[in-house]
Design an enzyme around this catalytic site. Structure first.
Site, short mmCIF file in Angstrom:
data_model
loop_
_atom_site.label_atom_id
_atom_site.label_comp_id
_atom_site.label_asym_id
_atom_site.label_seq_id
_atom_site.Cartn_x
_atom_site.Cartn_y
_atom_site.Cartn_z
N CYS A 44 10.38 -16.91 4.83
CA CYS A 44 10.83 -17.65 5.43
C CYS A 44 10.36 -18.37 6.94
CB CYS A 44 12.15 -17.32 6.04
SG CYS A 44 12.07 -15.27 6.43
N TYR A 45 9.31 -17.00 7.28
CA TYR A 45 8.52 -17.73 8.95
C TYR A 45 7.10 -18.59 8.46
CZ TYR A 45 11.08 -13.57 9.95
OH TYR A 45 11.76 -12.54 11.09
#
Length: 186
Positions: A121-122
């Site tokens: 996600c990051y």
């Protein structure tokens, strides 16, 4: 009229963990996916896991990094495709980076790849913003970039901040970036 309906057999190695449970929940709703499962008592048994990998069309590794690296060796004798949800293979040149929009041809590379590394996600959030800026020439590929990460899952009260009336936790702070002298993110 004939309708050809394929069913894909998917094994989620690490289904008992948070990521595995979420993946299973989503795949259970898919009409053409059959989830293969190892008996709960055998979920850490390498032979049982290797057998499930061999029986599957796709194996999704929802494991910590070291366990994911070990799991790849279990799958080597099988024809299964692997998607690794850990960060263990994200920069491995033998694995396809699983972010279709990252560059031209990436979607086809993912569709045809046997080893796919989930971007996480990051990295996805950062790359989705930075790649178009770099591609258009607005951001140098050598620029220092600031990433602020706020989350509500840390336990340290000293990191708590108030952002727009919402109490959240500041987890990480990186360097502010500029493009041609103009601050783009504060």
């Amino acid at each position: 009229v004939y309708e050809c309906v394929m069913e894909f057999k998917v094994f989620i190695d690490g289904e008992a963990g948070t990521t595995g449970l979420k993946v299973a929940e989503r795949l259970q709703a898919h009409p053409h996916v059959q989830i293969l499962r190892v008996d709960e008592a055998e979920r850490k048994n390498a032979i049982a896991r290797a057998d499930m990998m061999a029986a599957s069309d796709l194996t999704i590794l929802c494991l910590p990094d070291e366990a994911a690296i070990e799991a790849v060796t279990l799958a080597q004798a099988s024809q299964t495709r692997l998607i690794d949800a850990s960060s263990a293979h994200r920069i491995d040149p033998d694995w396809v980076y699983g972010f279709a929009e990252v560059q031209p041809g990436q979607r086809d590379a993912i569709a045809n790849g046997k080893l796919i590394a989930n971007p996480g996600c990051y990295p996805t959030g950062f790359l989705a913003l930075a790649r178009p800026l770099i591609a258009s020439g607005l951001l140098s590929d050598t620029a220092l970039v600031c990433c602020l990460l706020y989350t509500s899952d840390a336990a340290d009260d000293s990191l708590r901040v108030d952002l727009g009336g919402r109490r959240i936790i500041k987890k990480s702070l990186f360097v502010l970036f500029t493009v041609r002298g103009t601050v783009l993110v504060r």
